[in-house]
Design an enzyme around this catalytic site. Structure first.
Site, PDB file in Angstrom:
ATOM      1  N   GLY A  10       0.819  -1.579  -0.135  1.00  0.00           N
ATOM      2  CA  GLY A  10       0.150  -0.024   0.142  1.00  0.00           C
ATOM      3  C   GLY A  10       1.395   0.930  -0.457  1.00  0.00           C
ATOM      4  N   TYR A  11       0.436   2.347   0.077  1.00  0.00           N
ATOM      5  CA  TYR A  11       0.454   3.686   0.136  1.00  0.00           C
ATOM      6  C   TYR A  11       1.955   4.088   0.992  1.00  0.00           C
ATOM      7  CZ  TYR A  11       0.149   8.750   0.318  1.00  0.00           C
ATOM      8  OH  TYR A  11       1.501  10.365   0.522  1.00  0.00           O
ATOM      9  N   ASN A  36      -2.728  -9.180   0.992  1.00  0.00           N
ATOM     10  CA  ASN A  36      -4.472  -9.104   0.106  1.00  0.00           C
ATOM     11  C   ASN A  36      -4.396  -8.328  -1.297  1.00  0.00           C
ATOM     12  OD1 ASN A  36      -5.718  -7.139   1.235  1.00  0.00           O
ATOM     13  ND2 ASN A  36      -7.549  -8.419   1.912  1.00  0.00           N
ATOM     14  N   SER A  71      -3.873   6.269  13.615  1.00  0.00           N
ATOM     15  CA  SER A  71      -4.045   7.379  13.141  1.00  0.00           C
ATOM     16  C   SER A  71      -4.541   8.856  13.804  1.00  0.00           C
ATOM     17  CB  SER A  71      -4.946   7.287  11.967  1.00  0.00           C
ATOM     18  OG  SER A  71      -5.905   8.169  12.061  1.00  0.00           O
ATOM     19  N   TYR A 111     -14.148   3.841  10.902  1.00  0.00           N
ATOM     20  CA  TYR A 111     -13.178   3.893  10.923  1.00  0.00           C
ATOM     21  C   TYR A 111     -12.069   4.515  12.489  1.00  0.00           C
ATOM     22  CZ  TYR A 111      -8.271   4.690   9.591  1.00  0.00           C
ATOM     23  OH  TYR A 111      -6.955   5.067   9.137  1.00  0.00           O
ATOM     24  N   LYS A 166      -9.636   1.805  15.289  1.00  0.00           N
ATOM     25  CA  LYS A 166      -8.189   1.875  15.375  1.00  0.00           C
ATOM     26  C   LYS A 166      -7.686   2.386  16.763  1.00  0.00           C
ATOM     27  CE  LYS A 166      -6.326   1.935  11.697  1.00  0.00           C
ATOM     28  NZ  LYS A 166      -5.335   1.330  10.728  1.00  0.00           N
ATOM     29  N   ASN A 200      -1.699  13.217   8.144  1.00  0.00           N
ATOM     30  CA  ASN A 200      -2.547  13.691   7.199  1.00  0.00           C
ATOM     31  C   ASN A 200      -0.782  13.025   6.072  1.00  0.00           C
ATOM     32  OD1 ASN A 200      -4.223  14.994   8.347  1.00  0.00           O
ATOM     33  ND2 ASN A 200      -5.173  14.943   6.023  1.00  0.00           N
ATOM     34  N   ASN A 253     -11.254  10.904  -1.984  1.00  0.00           N
ATOM     35  CA  ASN A 253     -12.114  11.402  -0.993  1.00  0.00           C
ATOM     36  C   ASN A 253     -10.555  12.507   0.379  1.00  0.00           C
ATOM     37  OD1 ASN A 253     -13.995   9.594  -0.619  1.00  0.00           O
ATOM     38  ND2 ASN A 253     -12.490   8.019   0.232  1.00  0.00           N
ATOM     39  N   ASN A 254      -9.742  12.493  -0.223  1.00  0.00           N
ATOM     40  CA  ASN A 254      -8.692  12.905   0.778  1.00  0.00           C
ATOM     41  C   ASN A 254      -8.590  14.051  -0.588  1.00  0.00           C
ATOM     42  OD1 ASN A 254      -7.616  10.272   1.956  1.00  0.00           O
ATOM     43  ND2 ASN A 254      -8.599  11.562   3.156  1.00  0.00           N
TER      44      ASN A 254
END
Ligand code: NAD
Ligand code: WQD
Length: 332
Positions: free
Chosen positions: A10-11, A32, A124, A148, A152, A178, A197-198
């Site tokens: 991922g990122y 995954n 987060s 969400y 966390k 962020n 969304n961001n």
């Protein structure tokens, strides 16, 4: 001895993989690919010139994950894997609790069975909810207000309780603010599916002409220009926070919580202006009403990470805007 990265395609995981490989660390990636592609791993290899062992597996597949632990000499885990869209989490709470909370429990059970007790967890700033004071310090109360964020918060409690039951565990909870930007090679970055969304991914799409206009969600907040303020952090600085955290847990046990932010807040209009200036283009935007659930201002006190981990951010807002746009141009 290797470091296992869940969600490593991922990122944030892929940027952390690069920094670890640059230090000649042995890493194993488990993903995954629900929100990433194998090509990000290929690009990690291209950037570093190193090979990476990668498994297409779900962290909830305990048997499969156990096999990976047995095949590799895993010493520490950096746990990025999770679903992260706030809006979607409200629509699909069971999916989020299952993937994030149950997924983490499955992972921890396998770790325990294999006597691997060092974990760095991607938490987060969302866990703070509406903070009572600014800047936000790690000892402020947590009180997430969306599904969400609650996943966390729950995982943080699970990890703390696990340590209370067995003081040989070593846990780092990293509360990211962020993350934006991309690797300077332009090969890895954030590439969300569908309409972003961001803020930064949306700006990229408008700059690329793929979306017509950015909606700025509210200019009536109690901030200097009326738009929301956040603590944007370059993803490479963030990745280096994981490298420092690994050093921390090497020879200690305990639960350590760190804010990973720059400590500086920028407004939505600051971001648009910086992006336009550094990339020499115009972003078409309009002011619309506030987005439900948004807070006015959020930025970190990152003193603890600096003093305890020796971690400091070096990238500027200009770097973040330049690198984001370079990745967008290269990849879409
Ligand atoms: P991302 O979606 O790019 O990366 C998460 C990776 O985990 C993806 O590659 C996905 O395929 C994988 N994954 C998801 N569920 C999995 C499962 N059950 N088994 C195996 N792999 C699974 O997100 P990211 O931005 O890199 O975020 C990494 C972590 O940091 C997440 O836990 C996220 O909640 C947290 N975080 C992100 C931000 C942010 O703004 N990007 C901020 C704070 C915290
Ligand atoms: C930033 C600012 C918006 C989009 C989210 C999650 C948080 C964390 C990071 C994972 C705000 C404004 C945005 C747009 C806008 N993720 N904005 N127009 O909401 O601070 O945090 O991502 O843990 O949990 O909640 O980030 O990038 O969505 O918004 O005006 O099209 O940009 O109102 O002020 P946010 P964001």
């Amino acid at each position: 001895m290797s470091v296992l990265l869940t969600g490593g395609a991922g990122y944030i995981g892929s940027h952390t993989a690069v920094e670890l490989l640059n230090l000649d660390k042995e890493i194993v990636i488990v993903d995954n690919f629900s929100n990433s592609k194998m090509s990000s791993i290929e690009n990690v290899k291209k950037i570093t010139g190193k090979d990476v062992k990668v498994y297409n597996a779900d962290i909830r597949d305990k048997e499969g994950i156990d096999k990976i632990f047995k095949e590799n000499n895993v010493e520490e885990v950096i746990h990025f894997a999770g679903l992260k869209a706030v809006g979607e989490s409200t629509e699909k709470p069971l999916e989020y609790y299952d993937n994030n909370v149950n997924g983490t429990i499955c992972l921890l059970e396998v770790m325990k069975e294999n006597n691997v007790k060092k974990i760095i967890f991607s938490s987060s700033a969302t866990v703070y909810g509406i903070s009572e004071k600014l800047p936000i310090t790690e000892n402020m109360k947590v009180s997430a207000f969306n599904v969400y964020g609650r996943t966390k918060e729950m995982i943080e409690y699970i990890l703390k309780d696990l340590y209370e039951s067995d003081k040989t565990w070593s846990v780092v909870l990293l509360r990211y603010f962020n993350p934006i930007g991309a690797h300077e090679s332009g090969l890895i970055g954030e590439n969300p599916n569908g309409i972003p969304n961001n803020l930064m991914p949306y700006i990229n799409k408008v700059a690329a002409g793929k979306l017509e206009c950015l909606s700025v969600f509210g200019n009536d907040y109690d901030t200097p220009d009326g738009t929301g303020i956040r603590d944007y952090i370059h993803v490479v600085d963030l990745a280096l926070g994981h490298v420092k955290s690994l050093e921390k847990i090497k020879n200690t046990s305990g639960v350590f919580i760190y804010n990973l932010g720059t400590g500086v807040g920028y407004s939505v209009l600051d971001i648009i202006n910086a992006f336009e200036k550094v990339n020499n283009l115009k972003i078409n935007y309009k002011i619309v009403s506030r987005r439900p659930g948004d807070i006015a201002v959020c930025y970190a006190d990152a003193t603890k990470a600096r003093t305890e981990l020796g971690w400091v951010t070096t990238k500027t807002l200009e770097d973040m805007c330049k690198d984001s746009w370079r990745f967008e141009q290269n990849n879409n």
